[in-house]
Design an enzyme around this catalytic site. Sequence first.
Site, PDB file in Angstrom:
ATOM      1  N   ILE A 162       2.263   8.353   7.401  1.00 21.06           N
ATOM      2  CA  ILE A 162       0.997   8.436   6.685  1.00 21.06           C
ATOM      3  C   ILE A 162       0.247   7.125   6.852  1.00 21.06           C
ATOM      4  O   ILE A 162       0.808   6.050   6.607  1.00 21.06           O
ATOM      5  CB  ILE A 162       1.243   8.717   5.186  1.00 21.06           C
ATOM      6  N   SER A 163      -1.004   7.173   7.307  1.00 24.39           N
ATOM      7  CA  SER A 163      -1.868   6.000   7.466  1.00 24.39           C
ATOM      8  C   SER A 163      -1.234   5.004   8.446  1.00 24.39           C
ATOM      9  O   SER A 163      -1.127   5.312   9.628  1.00 24.39           O
ATOM     10  CB  SER A 163      -2.158   5.374   6.096  1.00 24.39           C
ATOM     11  N   SER A 164      -0.809   3.827   7.992  1.00 28.40           N
ATOM     12  CA  SER A 164      -0.132   2.895   8.895  1.00 28.40           C
ATOM     13  C   SER A 164       1.081   3.560   9.538  1.00 28.40           C
ATOM     14  O   SER A 164       1.384   3.339  10.713  1.00 28.40           O
ATOM     15  CB  SER A 164       0.308   1.640   8.129  1.00 28.40           C
TER      16      SER A 164
ATOM     17  N   HIS B 174      -9.047   9.737   2.912  1.00 30.39           N
ATOM     18  CA  HIS B 174      -7.917   9.153   3.635  1.00 30.39           C
ATOM     19  C   HIS B 174      -6.573   9.616   3.071  1.00 30.39           C
ATOM     20  O   HIS B 174      -5.638   9.867   3.821  1.00 30.39           O
ATOM     21  CB  HIS B 174      -8.010   7.631   3.567  1.00 30.39           C
TER      22      HIS B 174
END
Length: 437
Positions: free
Chosen positions: A163-165, A304
């Site tokens: 997730i994300s990074s 996001h």
Amino acid sequence: MPTPLRTTVRRPLRTLLAALLPLLAALLVAAPTAAARTEAADAVPTATLTEVTDFGANPSNLRMYVYVPESVTANPAVLVAVHWCTGSGPDMYHGTEYDTLADQYGFIVLYPSVTRSSKCFDVSSPQALKRGGGSDPVGIKSMIDWVTDTYDADTGRIYATGISSGAMMTNVLLGDYPDVFAAGAAFSGVPFGCFATTDGSEWNSACAQGTVTRTAQQWGDIARAAYPGYTGPRPRMQLWHGTEDDVLRHPNFGEMIKQWTNVQGVSQTPAATDTPQANWTRTRYGGTGDRAPVEAISLQGVGHNLYSYGMATRVLTFFGLGSGGPAPQPQPGACKVTATTNAWSTGLTASVTITNTSATPVNGWRLGFTLPAGQTITNGWGATYTPASGAVTAASASYNAVLAPGASVSIGYQADHTGNSAAPGAFTLNGTACTAG
């Protein structure tokens, strides 16, 4: 030890021993003994998150956490679950349901954890973007090697999701180690190499803002350059992105589709397009089934923080990590949800009623839904709501966790809005799509 091959060539015993001893020594050094593997496995209790140290090369000082279910299968699959910036391996464990799915299907979950101050994975340095180059990918590869050695894991069923990074790292891992991973699933990420920097910075604003665009061939070449000369099969990729992502903007979604369709050698024209859930658009490339070479899900009006309960089941479907085949897609009909709102100029209250229409009780429930754009929850009752906007999960309280067949529970929340005061239009209960109305 393997049974020696018989031969008709006769040699003096001393000569034969002199030839065999170096080979035996090399074999003993190269692979851990069964006793050593058993001892390492015994050191990891089942059904609990456990930290493992001294797992191998670890140039960036990552921490390794592992979850081994009580029902771990022989030659299990391995899922690497990679956390977001400011998060940790334990945060990823608590914030997702991969451990409970591991209990169901018998695979092992790895949770790498960053120790640098930003708590972001290195997806930008030249070392990270090269196979064996150093930094975080090397440490994660060591964790995988430790698990495969300790549990005789199936090296053909190694998967990554983040997730994300962690989504960016999922892209990096599949580029650096295409021979290791069978597939990946990235939630709110960017293409492999998009975040590249040479000044030591961890952040690339141009990429984050979605202004880095390249041709599919260029993106594919960047990914292939991480492992020059590799000609073997490439991992499949599942991509998730919200259209209102203000951290890693939505144009990155299209750039990732370009990259991974090119890496897979398939057309950028979808082979299938559907709407598995309200406000979702799913496109599949190079195939129409659950395990297409590339699958991409765009969530309209979502920011996001798009991950919500139930999405992990769809990840397993794409990976094929179910007993005897892919996990089933969530099916409607087991629950019904009605939602109404009462609005004023900049605020609203919402009343939500959940009904268990299945024939079995629900013990502990999570209701998933997406708030309309511009809405932010400020207060709630009957459940714990996270996050406050976008794709929200409402988790049951201790006093209303059990829903008998035919029983209902009412919950609600207060929210600010910027003009759209509508109620959510679609819901899932523990990953199962509900009938709305």
